[in-house]
Write an enzyme that holds these catalytic residues in place. Structure first.
Site, PDB file in Angstrom:
ATOM      1  N   ARG A   1      -9.145  10.691  -5.096  1.00 18.96           N
ATOM      2  CA  ARG A   1     -10.330   9.978  -4.640  1.00 18.96           C
ATOM      3  C   ARG A   1     -11.531  10.902  -4.412  1.00 18.96           C
ATOM      4  O   ARG A   1     -12.660  10.428  -4.294  1.00 18.96           O
ATOM      5  CB  ARG A   1     -10.020   9.202  -3.359  1.00 18.96           C
ATOM      6  CG  ARG A   1      -9.213   7.928  -3.590  1.00 18.96           C
ATOM      7  CD  ARG A   1      -9.960   6.927  -4.477  1.00 18.96           C
ATOM      8  NE  ARG A   1     -11.289   6.646  -3.984  1.00 18.96           N
ATOM      9  CZ  ARG A   1     -11.552   5.724  -3.050  1.00 18.96           C
ATOM     10  NH1 ARG A   1     -10.563   4.999  -2.535  1.00 18.96           N
ATOM     11  NH2 ARG A   1     -12.775   5.521  -2.645  1.00 18.96           N
TER      12      ARG A   1
ATOM     13  N   ASP B   1      -6.965  -3.690  -7.079  1.00 18.07           N
ATOM     14  CA  ASP B   1      -7.625  -4.272  -5.922  1.00 18.07           C
ATOM     15  C   ASP B   1      -7.788  -5.760  -6.160  1.00 18.07           C
ATOM     16  O   ASP B   1      -8.017  -6.188  -7.305  1.00 18.07           O
ATOM     17  CB  ASP B   1      -8.992  -3.627  -5.693  1.00 18.07           C
ATOM     18  CG  ASP B   1      -9.564  -3.987  -4.328  1.00 18.07           C
ATOM     19  OD1 ASP B   1      -9.186  -3.327  -3.334  1.00 18.07           O
ATOM     20  OD2 ASP B   1     -10.355  -4.944  -4.251  1.00 18.07           O
TER      21      ASP B   1
ATOM     22  N   TYR C   1     -14.342 -13.765   1.383  1.00 23.60           N
ATOM     23  CA  TYR C   1     -15.208 -12.629   1.089  1.00 23.60           C
ATOM     24  C   TYR C   1     -16.524 -13.095   0.461  1.00 23.60           C
ATOM     25  O   TYR C   1     -17.612 -12.608   0.815  1.00 23.60           O
ATOM     26  CB  TYR C   1     -14.512 -11.664   0.125  1.00 23.60           C
ATOM     27  CG  TYR C   1     -13.462 -10.786   0.757  1.00 23.60           C
ATOM     28  CD1 TYR C   1     -13.703 -10.113   1.950  1.00 23.60           C
ATOM     29  CD2 TYR C   1     -12.226 -10.596   0.143  1.00 23.60           C
ATOM     30  CE1 TYR C   1     -12.753  -9.289   2.519  1.00 23.60           C
ATOM     31  CE2 TYR C   1     -11.258  -9.778   0.705  1.00 23.60           C
ATOM     32  CZ  TYR C   1     -11.520  -9.129   1.899  1.00 23.60           C
ATOM     33  OH  TYR C   1     -10.570  -8.310   2.457  1.00 23.60           O
TER      34      TYR C   1
ATOM     35  N   ARG D   1       0.819  -1.217   0.000  1.00 22.38           N
ATOM     36  CA  ARG D   1       0.000   0.000   0.000  1.00 22.38           C
ATOM     37  C   ARG D   1       0.853   1.266   0.000  1.00 22.38           C
ATOM     38  O   ARG D   1       0.448   2.304   0.530  1.00 22.38           O
ATOM     39  CB  ARG D   1      -0.976   0.024   1.179  1.00 22.38           C
ATOM     40  CG  ARG D   1      -2.099  -0.997   1.037  1.00 22.38           C
ATOM     41  CD  ARG D   1      -3.098  -0.873   2.166  1.00 22.38           C
ATOM     42  NE  ARG D   1      -4.177  -1.852   2.008  1.00 22.38           N
ATOM     43  CZ  ARG D   1      -4.861  -2.367   3.016  1.00 22.38           C
ATOM     44  NH1 ARG D   1      -4.582  -2.013   4.254  1.00 22.38           N
ATOM     45  NH2 ARG D   1      -5.815  -3.238   2.806  1.00 22.38           N
TER      46      ARG D   1
ATOM     47  N   ARG E   1      -3.663   5.448  -0.124  1.00 24.62           N
ATOM     48  CA  ARG E   1      -4.401   6.284   0.812  1.00 24.62           C
ATOM     49  C   ARG E   1      -3.560   7.141   1.740  1.00 24.62           C
ATOM     50  O   ARG E   1      -4.078   8.096   2.320  1.00 24.62           O
ATOM     51  CB  ARG E   1      -5.334   5.408   1.643  1.00 24.62           C
ATOM     52  CG  ARG E   1      -4.619   4.271   2.362  1.00 24.62           C
ATOM     53  CD  ARG E   1      -5.595   3.288   2.941  1.00 24.62           C
ATOM     54  NE  ARG E   1      -4.888   2.244   3.689  1.00 24.62           N
ATOM     55  CZ  ARG E   1      -5.486   1.353   4.436  1.00 24.62           C
ATOM     56  NH1 ARG E   1      -6.798   1.365   4.553  1.00 24.62           N
ATOM     57  NH2 ARG E   1      -4.797   0.445   5.072  1.00 24.62           N
TER      58      ARG E   1
END
Length: 344
Positions: free
Chosen positions: A35, A71, A146, A22, A26
């Site tokens: 974003r 992703d 998931y 990452r 973010r």
């Protein structure tokens, strides 16, 4: 060959290579501004934006590898699975996959029909990046969890129930997800990725017995399918201190470990493999002297042995200062632990 790829192959390097999971995203002000205009999936639909976000930490931090910005849920878009992504909370699957008819509805994944923009981005990044590009995919167990749970979970009860009580149904789902991961990674490598990482973020919830029976066979098939591509493969999970022997046996040139086990103890378990890790990401919110002290401890445990790639034990946290990341890269690059064996 770059120091990152040399270290992955347990060859001598001039300094310890470092990159961060990452590192693109973010924690970066530019990404947060992006974003405000686009969702994550919208960014992934624009090759120029994917390339921009991927390359920025290479330019700003001095890391030794780029990690493709995407992703792990992207293949699900082409497999008939409806879901939404929530910032910081992962995917929410609209209809959990729990029956034979649910599994049968999970279609084969066709990369070119689903992720054309991501593959175009790989080509753009390779043309511009001074360091190797790492592609990635979600490992079958993590994607299965998931789908079955409907989203993130603390106890994974529905997933564990299926793999134990309905092994044929579990096998059918895992075969589909293994095929999807193979197709996804093959497409990334064909486009130019020089290494690939399998993210098995939630597999640490399993016992070694369940891992050997319900996960290892699919991971072995996956890594065997990637072998002819002749690219570095990285096998990563969190909370896996009790599974490292099994994970290493399942495959991967490099085994990624988190901070819940010492790097030296982890290396003893995985044997003749390169290792990636393993600073706690929360350390990067501490003062610089604490960051340097804990990074030095990781490097001391590696003791300069060939095959160490410095990384965090999980992804960069959103509040991590970019100056701290830059400082850490420089510290790792300039620190020579006692007993280190490096060459120019």
């Amino acid at each position: 060959m770059s120091r990152f790829l040399r270290a992955c192959r347990r060859q001598m390097v001039d300094r310890t290579p470092v990159w961060f999971m990452r590192q693109a995203g973010r924690s970066q002000p530019e990404y947060r501004a992006l974003r405000e205009r686009y969702t994550l999936l919208e960014i992934c639909a624009h090759s120029d934006l994917v390339a921009e976000v991927t390359l920025r930490p290479v330019e700003q931090l001095g890391v030794d590898a780029a990690i493709l910005f995407a992703d792990i849920t992207l293949p699900l878009l082409g497999m008939g699975v409806a879901f939404t992504l929530h910032d910081g909370d992962g995917p929410r699957v609209h209809r959990p996959v729990r029956t034979a008819s649910d599994v049968a509805a999970v279609r084969p994944f066709e990369p070119e029909a689903t992720i054309e923009a991501v593959l175009d981005a790989v080509r753009l990044i390779r043309a511009a990046s001074p360091v190797p590009l790492i592609g990635f995919a979600g490992a079958p167990f993590t994607l299965a969890s998931y789908l079955i749970e409907g989203g993130p979970s603390r106890d994974f009860l529905a997933t564990k129930t299926m793999l134990r009580a309905a092994p044929e149904l579990w096998d059918s789902l895992m075969h589909r997800l293994t095929d999807a991961a193979i197709a996804y990674l093959r497409a990334q490598v064909a486009a130019g990725a020089q290494a690939v990482q399998l993210f098995d973020s939630w597999v640490g919830c399993l016992s070694p017995t369940d891992y050997r029976a319900a996960v290892a066979p699919y991971m072995r098939r996956l890594f065997e399918a990637l072998r002819p591509l002749d690219v570095v493969t990285i096998h990563f999970g969190t909370g896996t201190a009790g599974l490292l022997r099994e994970m290493a046996a399942a495959g991967g040139d490099v085994i990624g470990v988190d901070w819940r086990i010492g790097l030296d103890a982890a290396w003893d378990q995985i044997g003749d493999r390169a290792i990636q890790g393993n600073l706690d990401p929360s350390v990067l919110l501490a003062p610089p002297e604490v960051v340097r002290g804990q990074a030095a401890a990781v490097l001391a445990q590696a003791a300069g042995r060939p095959g160490h790639i410095f990384n965090l034990g999980h992804g960069v946290l959103p509040d991590t200062p970019q100056d701290t990341l830059r400082m850490l890269v420089e510290f790792v690059h300039t620190t020579r632990p006692a007993g280190a064996e490096v060459s120019g």
